[in-house]
Design an enzyme around this catalytic site. Structure first.
Site, mmCIF file in Angstrom:
data_model
loop_
_atom_site.group_PDB
_atom_site.id
_atom_site.type_symbol
_atom_site.label_atom_id
_atom_site.label_comp_id
_atom_site.label_asym_id
_atom_site.label_seq_id
_atom_site.Cartn_x
_atom_site.Cartn_y
_atom_site.Cartn_z
ATOM 1 N N GLU A 275 2.285 1.744 0.626
ATOM 2 C CA GLU A 275 1.252 1.675 1.659
ATOM 3 C C GLU A 275 1.290 2.925 2.539
ATOM 4 O O GLU A 275 2.356 3.282 3.039
ATOM 5 C CB GLU A 275 1.475 0.424 2.524
ATOM 6 N N GLU B 286 2.900 -6.302 -1.180
ATOM 7 C CA GLU B 286 4.279 -5.972 -1.531
ATOM 8 C C GLU B 286 4.706 -6.475 -2.906
ATOM 9 O O GLU B 286 5.436 -5.792 -3.616
ATOM 10 C CB GLU B 286 5.248 -6.492 -0.447
ATOM 11 N N PHE C 218 8.716 -1.329 5.707
ATOM 12 C CA PHE C 218 9.777 -1.950 6.512
ATOM 13 C C PHE C 218 10.621 -2.864 5.631
ATOM 14 O O PHE C 218 10.087 -3.595 4.794
ATOM 15 C CB PHE C 218 9.184 -2.778 7.658
ATOM 16 N N ILE D 188 10.629 -6.833 2.267
ATOM 17 C CA ILE D 188 11.175 -7.197 0.957
ATOM 18 C C ILE D 188 11.045 -8.708 0.740
ATOM 19 O O ILE D 188 10.943 -9.168 -0.383
ATOM 20 C CB ILE D 188 12.650 -6.768 0.747
ATOM 21 N N HIS E 208 10.425 -6.524 12.118
ATOM 22 C CA HIS E 208 10.395 -5.103 11.757
ATOM 23 C C HIS E 208 11.708 -4.414 12.086
ATOM 24 O O HIS E 208 11.750 -3.201 12.275
ATOM 25 C CB HIS E 208 9.252 -4.380 12.472
#
Lengths: 342, 331, 333
Positions: C32, C63, C86, C90, C132
């Protein structure tokens, strides 16, 4: 004929507008949501315009239920077993006939109207195109269609004034172990193919012959072949026979929406009303543009054109007459009470 | 597009191979000779065969947890498949994957997948690599109706369209997500209705008709190969047996009549009838094909039976690749 | 001279990627905002201009599909670098990371390799709050099939990133957000730091501090302070967390007899527990004190600087930890 109620019947073909032609041509995809919207608009407009009851064909996609959800009024989804195939449309049209439905709205392509005509040969029909090659049905919004259907069903506008008898190709198939009657509303084609496969007729080289009862240069699909060399209008008598093959004119035709190909014309012949044409041998018959029925080498197919198709309602004319009769005025709302004009 | 005699026999052979492999696997499972879960592809043969019949050997596919059919259709080897199902060292995955992870990367088959929907993003990656290399390969993501309710599918479909990748999304809509009918899990009936939302064409074909599937697959694959971008084919099909195994837990979740109705349109038998009717095949020829392939299955079962199980020292083997590339730095 | 050239931690990452893309046409990046924008932390700056849109690919915010892109492209022969912006994200892609990337090779009986690198930015200290700022490395280290890397300085960053790209396994390169501006001498040529090899950042005799990423730098500050008190700390930076250089850690523990493990992640269930456990299994008899674990409290990362500064361990926390472990006097028999 006296009518006890002003019933509008509606059929929505859940399978229309989704076949392989979306992949090979710029044909439109018609989603279920789009179809539900059209039917919903038609139902509301039908009640607004004096329908006492709306009958709906059920379908495996539950489009009828979704279209009628939370609308007030006498709405009935037919209680009938479903096959998930065109036989649902044929069966529903037949039920509509028995139930003295005053006007039928059918959403689909040429094939859907054909199925209505099989189930109810004299159906008073508004055919809305949500299919691929829409020669027989037209692009009409549900709001107008519903209103026109209700005016006709109630007798407020007279069916015989606003409807015309359409034509059909009457087909008889005699094969080894079977003898079948069938029909097409636009065209019957003889396809050199082994399979029904993905149904749509796409390969120009496999088209052997076409019998069209409606063939205009504005057509898309198989009927556009005759339409571009020997046009026959919807309301003219008879039709036209085209045999494909080398030696004659080469014509550019839109065999599918937005997709042009060159067809070589071996023979073109005007067919008079009732004039029989017979072809023998192995073929796959395509009715209104879709491969449907394989015929063996021992089979013979006989066809002719006659003006015994559905009664096609002119929506715009119906609404014009209704306007002239002040039927849209607030004071003239209870038109189903037998307040007939014309 | 008229389908050649050779291609007709090719498609037929792929379907019969799947049927025989799956029937044999089902029998072995019933006899408690296969460990683990078994999701059988019987009934859906026309989809994998029709699609894979339109692919080249170096094209890629990703599969589902019902993946044997895809591997067979891509040319999978019976012996290694059967050995894998039995958990043997000679299996495709050396006994480490089993039914749900069966794969053959040399055939471009990037694995059955135990996670519903997970194959589609991987197919997007394969499609990306294919375009990147510019060798004209395409990728096909096989997936079920149920997996279109999972985020991975939507991300994959959107990304494939955003990047205009050479990929075909091939949906096997068998009307059930495991044991739950489709209408309880989504408010739409046709998976193709989703396609427009990503900006790709979607078409419905009869998934019980191998020719119908093949016609659409040829067009979709060609479109992808020529740079026309993604498309979605929805094949309406049905699995004859339960979600897993043949009888599963004996639970009733669909009417017997429904199963019987679909079986009347069996993809193999109806196709054979047409081939015979068209004079392409004879009943004797068809019987010969079945007999020959049945022999292959018997050989495969024998091979698997005779094969050794992996030894415990294999547990820690192939967790990692030992090597790294030598390009780019002095080693 | 060029050997004295300094680069930031972020630039070192960028140079590693750039040099590997030059060397190997199979290397590409996807993620991104990494294209014209250069990534939200600028770590991909200029790469798209240099290598083109087909090799530095802007993706949707997807993601799962980003990692899936890496899985599919690597298993079919490319060498992808896929970025997850970030580290917290995940979690959105966990199926593709855990169930696909980490397992494909094994499940396929070895008949696959996935030379892909997942890059992401972890750690707190930016008032970026709980979604974050996390340090989720323990989650990844628990997955057989993955390699996990967390560099603490620009030099290590470049060498480790090159090793990640060149490795034929799925690797996760975790950049620490607060280290991006850290500057140091970085050689211009491409070089590798082998994955799984730790580094003695500072030799010492009295106590071993195992710390990685930003905490390694905090440990250095603490060690300088402790030296004034006569406590000589040995700082081990494992650099790669999976595989972990256990030998180096155990060897140091056997020499110093005292170990403090520091990480920014939540203490409970963090990597410190694994390291402490390894030490007690392999060097129990050498220990003069139980292994001390320093980590964040068991709460999400708070937003306000007033809270976050107390949440994340730092040199002061480490100082206190070391002083405490040094107070334990063990009389050896």
């Amino acid at each position: 004929m006296t009518r006890t109620a002003s019933i509008v019947g509606m059929i929505v073909n859940p399978n229309a507008g989704k076949d392989i032609r979306r992949l090979v041509t710029p044909a439109t995809h018609t989603s279920d949501v789009t179809k539900v919207g059209i039917v919903r608009r038609a139902i509301v407009a039908a009640f607004e315009s004096g329908a006492s009851k709306v009958l709906l064909m059920p379908d495996n996609h539950r489009l009828a239920e979704r279209a009628s959800d939370r609308i007030k009024g006498d709405i009935e989804v037919l209680d009938m077993p479903l096959s998930g195939s065109r036989f649902d449309t044929i069966a529903a049209a037949h039920v509509f006939c028995q139930a003295q439905v005053g006007a039928v709205i059918a959403l689909g392509g040429d094939g859907t109207s054909r199925d209505v005509a099989i189930g109810w040969p004299d159906a008073p029909l508004i055919a809305i195109s949500t299919g691929t090659n829409n020669v027989f049905p037209s692009a009409i919004d549900g709001t107008s269609a519903g209103a026109a259907a209700a005016f006709v069903a109630s007798g407020a506008v007279c069916l015989s004034v606003v409807a015309r008898r359409s034509k059909k190709v009457v087909v008889k198939i005699d094969d080894r172990d079977k003898s079948l009657d069938d029909l097409a509303l636009v065209d019957l084609a003889f396809i050199n193919s082994m399979f029904v496969g993905a149904r749509a007729v796409r390969d120009p080289h496999t088209v052997h012959a076409v019998i069209s009862c409606v063939a205009t240069p504005a057509s898309t699909g198989l009927s556009s072949i005759a339409g571009r060399i020997h046009p026959v209008g919807r309301w003219e008598t008879g039709g036209v026979f085209v045999r494909l093959g080398a030696g004659g004119r080469k014509v550019r035709v839109p065999l599918a929406p937005g997709s042009f190909t060159t067809m070589e014309i071996a023979e073109v012949r005007r067919l008079g009303e009732g004039e029989k044409i017979s072809l023998s041998g192995k073929t796959v018959l395509a009715f209104d543009g879709e491969r449907d029925l394989p015929v063996s080498a021992f089979g013979t197919v006989t066809a002719h054109i006659e003006a015994t198709g559905p009664l096609l309602i002119d929506v715009e004319q119906t609404l014009v007459l209704a306007a002239q009769a002040l039927m849209f005025d607030e004071t003239a709302r209870h038109i189903s009470e037998g307040n007939h004009v014309y | 597009m008229e389908i050649s005699t050779t291609k007709q026999f090719d498609l037929h052979r792929r379907m019969v191979r799947i049927r025989l492999f799956e029937e044999a696997a089902g029998r072995l499972a019933e006899a408690n000779r296969l460990p683990g879960f078994l999701h059988l592809y019987v009934g859906e043969e026309a989809v994998a065969s029709g699609v894979c019949g339109a692919l080249n050997d170096d094209d890629h596919i990703t599969s589902t947890h019902r993946g044997h059919g895809h591997l067979v259709a891509k040319g999978g080897d019976f012996n290694r498949m059967m050995a894998e199902l039995m958990g043997k060292a000679t299996g495709y995955c050396k006994g480490k994957g089993g039914s749900m992870h069966i794969s053959d990367t040399s055939l471009g088959m990037l694995g059955a997948n135990g996670i519903v929907g997970a194959g589609s993003p991987i197919a997007v990656g394969a499609a990306f690599a294919n375009r990147y290399r510019g060798r004209g390969q395409v990728a096909v993501a096989f997936f079920g109706d149920g997996s279109t309710n999972i985020g991975a599918f939507h991300e994959a479909a959107n990304m494939a369209c955003a990047l205009h990748l050479p990929i075909v999304f091939a949906c096997e809509n068998n009307e059930y997500g495991e044991f739950t009918p489709r209408h309880k899990t989504m408010a739409i009936t046709d998976i193709v209705d989703r396609a427009a939302g990503y900006g790709m064409p979607g078409v419905i074909v009869d998934g019980m008709d191998v020719i119908a599937v093949h016609e659409a697959a040829v067009e979709a694959v060609e479109r992808a190969r020529q740079g026309g971008g993604p498309s979605l084919i929805e094949a309406k099909t049905y699995r004859y047996y339960n979600h897993h195994g043949i009888q599963n837990l004996g639970l009733k979740y669909r009417p017997d009549e429904e199963v019987a109705t679909w079986k009347q349109r069996d993809p193999i038998f109806t196709f054979e009838d047409r081939m015979i009717e068209n004079g392409v095949a004879t009943r004797e020829k068809v019987d010969e094909i079945w007999a020959e392939l049945r022999q292959d299955i018997e050989t495969a079962i024998q091979f698997a039976d005779d094969s050794p199980y992996p030894t415990p020292d294999q547990i820690m083997v192939d967790v990692y690749t030992k090597s790294s590339t030598t390009i780019g730095t002095k080693s | 001279m060029s050997d004295e050239r300094k680069l930031s931690y972020g630039q070192a990452f960028n140079e590693a990627v750039s040099q590997m893309m030059e060397a190997d046409p199979d290397v590409f990046c996807a993620g991104e905002d990494i294209g014209a924008f250069g990534g939200v932390f600028g770590t991909f700056l200029g790469l798209q201009a240099k290598f083109g849109e087909h090799r530095v690919v802007d993706t949707p915010i997807s993601e799962q599909a980003i990692v899936g892109l890496g899985v599919g492209a690597s298993v079919t022969g490319l060498r992808p670098i896929v970025d997850l912006m970030f580290m917290d994200f995940i979690c959105v892609a966990l199926d593709q990371i855990v169930n696909q990337a980490a397992k494909l090779k094994y499940m396929f009986g070895g008949e696959a390799s996935l030379p892909m690198t997942i890059t992401t930015a972890g750690g707190g200290g930016l008032s970026a709050a709980a979604q974050h700022s996390q340090s989720l490395e323990a989650l990844l280290c628990h997955m057989p099939g993955l390699k996990v890397v967390m560099p603490s300085n620009p030099y290590d960053m470049k060498g480790l990133m090159i090793s990640c790209i060149k490795d034929n396994n799925p690797t996760v390169m975790i950049k620490h957000k607060r280290l991006l501006g850290m500057s140091a001498v970085v050689p211009t040529e491409a070089y590798e730091i082998p994955l799984g090899k730790g580094n003695i950042l500072r030799p010492g005799t009295d106590v071993t501090i195992v710390a990685y990423a930003r905490m390694a730098n905090e440990a250095l500050i603490a060690a300088a302070e402790l030296a004034k008190e006569g406590i000589e700390c040995e700082i081990i930076d494992p650099r790669t967390l999976q595989p972990l250089d256990t030998d180096l850690i155990v060897d140091s523990a056997q020499r110093t007899n005292r170990v403090v493990v520091v990480h920014e992640a939540v203490r409970f269930g963090g990597l410190g527990g694994e390291i402490a456990s390894q030490i007690q299994e392999l060097a129990f008899d050498y220990l003069d004190a139980p292994v001390t674990r320093i980590g964040a409290p068991f709460s999400p990362v708070p937003f306000s600087p007033a809270l976050e500064q107390h949440y994340i361990p730092d040199a002061k926390t480490i100082l206190a930890g070391v002083r405490e472990i040094m107070q334990r006097n063990v009389i050896r028999g």
